[in-house]
Design an enzyme around this catalytic site. Structure first.
Site, PDB file in Angstrom:
ATOM      1  N   CYS A 343       7.178  41.267  37.350  1.00 12.41           N
ATOM      2  CA  CYS A 343       6.455  42.175  36.456  1.00 12.41           C
ATOM      3  C   CYS A 343       7.406  42.972  35.576  1.00 12.41           C
ATOM      4  O   CYS A 343       7.589  44.182  35.778  1.00 12.41           O
ATOM      5  CB  CYS A 343       5.598  43.124  37.284  1.00 12.41           C
ATOM      6  N   TYR A 371      27.645  33.107  38.471  1.00 13.30           N
ATOM      7  CA  TYR A 371      26.890  34.334  38.231  1.00 13.30           C
ATOM      8  C   TYR A 371      25.381  34.062  38.206  1.00 13.30           C
ATOM      9  O   TYR A 371      24.639  34.695  37.462  1.00 13.30           O
ATOM     10  CB  TYR A 371      27.366  35.011  36.928  1.00 13.30           C
TER      11      TYR A 371
HETATM   12  N1  LLP Z   1      39.134  38.421  37.795  1.00 12.84           N
HETATM   13  C1  LLP Z   1      38.547  39.626  37.646  1.00 12.84           C
HETATM   14  C2  LLP Z   1      39.304  40.846  37.979  1.00 12.84           C
HETATM   15  C3  LLP Z   1      37.236  39.707  37.160  1.00 12.84           C
HETATM   16  O1  LLP Z   1      36.665  40.899  37.009  1.00 12.84           O
HETATM   17  C4  LLP Z   1      36.520  38.522  36.839  1.00 12.84           C
HETATM   18  C5  LLP Z   1      35.141  38.560  36.357  1.00 12.84           C
HETATM   19  C6  LLP Z   1      37.179  37.287  37.044  1.00 12.84           C
HETATM   20  C7  LLP Z   1      38.482  37.282  37.499  1.00 12.84           C
HETATM   21  C8  LLP Z   1      36.512  35.976  36.769  1.00 12.84           C
HETATM   22  O2  LLP Z   1      36.277  35.794  35.403  1.00 12.84           O
HETATM   23  P1  LLP Z   1      35.703  34.386  34.856  1.00 12.84           P
HETATM   24  O3  LLP Z   1      36.763  33.352  35.067  1.00 12.84           O
HETATM   25  O4  LLP Z   1      34.484  34.070  35.642  1.00 12.84           O
HETATM   26  O5  LLP Z   1      35.426  34.624  33.430  1.00 12.84           O
HETATM   27  N2  LLP Z   1      28.170  38.342  35.393  1.00 12.84           N
HETATM   28  C9  LLP Z   1      28.779  38.058  34.119  1.00 12.84           C
HETATM   29  C10 LLP Z   1      30.271  37.852  34.247  1.00 12.84           C
HETATM   30  C11 LLP Z   1      30.994  39.022  34.887  1.00 12.84           C
HETATM   31  C12 LLP Z   1      32.476  38.783  35.062  1.00 12.84           C
HETATM   32  C13 LLP Z   1      33.088  39.832  35.903  1.00 12.84           C
HETATM   33  N3  LLP Z   1      34.483  39.646  36.202  1.00 12.84           N
HETATM   34  C14 LLP Z   1      28.082  36.869  33.504  1.00 12.84           C
HETATM   35  O6  LLP Z   1      27.132  36.344  34.107  1.00 12.84           O
HETATM   36  O7  LLP Z   1      28.389  36.449  32.391  1.00 12.84           O
END
Ligand code: LLP
Length: 419
Positions: A343, A371
């Site tokens: 909702c 995610y």
């Molecule tokens: N290392 C640190 C310290 C981080 O904060 C993050 C992601 C990563 C590595 C990994 O980053 P990646 O390789 O996945 O880009 N929920 C959001 C994304 C949040 C990312 C948070 N930090 C989404 O669904 O787009």
């Protein structure tokens, strides 16, 4: 190459037809491909090649213990942000030495647990945290390996909610004061300086911001060297963006080639913390159309997956592709908004998609492996979805669909109630 493809009119994950999996496990459910996870991890590992370093999968992107198990078996390291994530890595057969601990708000209890397990490195985000870590490590009679996460103040050119390397963000230590903080760290008991770390944001589709950050980190490392502080590894944080719609992210090979070139003859190990680019394309969210509700203004297809299952569209206006599990539907094509039963007006998984839909049709929300499940909730008392891992023509239930009993297991009635 993608491990999700049509064969005989049916969408497959590796050797498994997804309509059969939807029949077997019910919807909504997440389906992951082991081969795709492996391919995505190896793409980084191969690009790193013989250069010393580690690919530390960011557990937050998808923390199912079977997913971690697949990566641990390939030799991956892990990047965690909580004690719970470390416990998951251990439960999956990973070793704490291969783990780096990121995050702005580590508690004393988390520090103790990580130290006792022999964690590889802490990415420290503030002087207050550094001081507490030194104190906790001294109390435990252990030495804490650290990197400082510096904030290089570069624009990652991504969504503001997932951009982290600007001065106004809460993350990291201002690079301008980092040399002082390193000197402070060098003087603190039970602290062992290993590296320099940064993470500027997620879903980056260009290399320039990474390279800008790297230039600044290298200047810092050279400066520290002159002060007698020797840095052994450089951690560039999260990985590359992925293609959800029409983005063209750089390849891991190009990325690492450029990083190695910039390092020159410095003897620095390279650490990366990719999450999304390892797990996103390895997962899909399967859902069924419950009702078609065409209106004068808009055509709504009400589906059984909702924002509690995948909050990315609601939270970041994220666009993910939608594919029918069965091709060649006899229905006439129309433009649909795919909305869930929750909702909230923000409860949609996709908008304005041209699809041929009938009640009972099943769809896949593509690139949902990062995610997706991890950000799901019980909002509206909806049990979280089942998770399935496909390996060739085999499929395994790696997380049961949540039942009502599980959802309320930790809740208690007040004394004296009638129930
Ligand atoms: N290392 C640190 C310290 C981080 O904060 C993050 C992601 C990563 C590595 C990994 O980053 P990646 O390789 O996945 O880009 N929920 C959001 C994304 C949040 C990312 C948070 N930090 C989404 O669904 O787009």
């Amino acid at each position: 190459m993608s491990h999700f493809y049509y064969h005989g009119g049916e969408l497959h994950a590796e050797g498994c037809a997804l309509p059969a999996l939807a029949d077997h496990y019910g919807t909504p459910c997440y389906v992951y491909s082991r081969a795709e996870l492996r391919q995505n991890y190896l793409s980084y590992a191969n690009a790193l090649g013989e250069h010393p370093g580690k690919i530390c999968y960011a557990v937050k992107a998808n923390s199912n213990i079977a997913v971690l198990q697949v990566l641990a078996e390939l030799g991956a390291g892990f990047d965690i942000v909580s004690k719970g994530e470390l416990q998951r890595v251990l439960a999956a057969g990973g070793s704490a030495q291969q783990v780096i601990f990121s995050g702005v708000g580590k508690t004393r209890d988390e520090m103790v647990f990580a130290l006792q397990q022999g964690i590889g490195c802490f990415n420290v985000e503030s002087t207050a945290e550094l001081e507490l870590l030194s104190q906790v490590a001294s109390e435990c009679n252990l030495s804490a390996n650290i990197s400082l996460r510096v904030n290089p103040d570069v624009d990652a050119q991504t969504h503001p909610y997932i951009s982290t390397g600007l001065k106004e963000n809460k993350f990291g230590i201002d690079i301008a004061i980092a040399p002082e903080v390193y000197q402070q760290a060098a003087a603190l008991p039970n602290i062992n300086i290993l590296g320099v770390d940064c993470h500027i944001g997620s879903q980056l589709t260009q290399l320039e911001p990474f390279m800008d950050a790297l230039d600044r980190l290298l200047m810092l490392i050279d400066n520290l060297q002159q002060k007698g502080i020797v840095i052994q590894h450089l951690d560039l944080g999260g990985g590359l963006g992925v293609c959800y719609q029409n983005e063209t992210p750089p390849s891991t090979a190009d990325y690492l080639a450029q990083v190695k070139q910039k390092l020159g003859n410095r003897s620095l190990a390279i650490y990366l913390e990719p999450g999304r680019s390892i797990s996103a394309t390895a997962g899909v969210l399967l859902t069924e159309v419950l009702y078609l509700k065409p209106t004068v203004h808009r055509n709504f297809a009400i589906i059984d997956a909702a924002m509690n299952d995948n909050i990315r569209p609601a939270l970041y206006q994220a666009w993910q592709n939608v594919l029918p599990l069965q091709e060649n539907s006899p229905a006439a094509s129309a433009v649909w908004d795919l909305v869930g039963p929750v909702c909230e007006t923000g409860d949609f998984l996709a908008k304005q998609r041209e699809l041929s839909l009938e009640n009972g049709d099943r769809l896949a929300l593509m690139s949902s492996g990062a995610y997706g499940f991890v950000m799901s909730s019980n909002y509206n008392t909806r049990g979280r979805a089942a998770e399935i891992m496909v390996d060739g023509d085999q499929h395994f239930l790696i997380r049961e669909r949540e039942s009502f009993e599980t959802i309320v297991a930790g809740e208690h009635l007040l004394p004296g109630g009638k129930a």
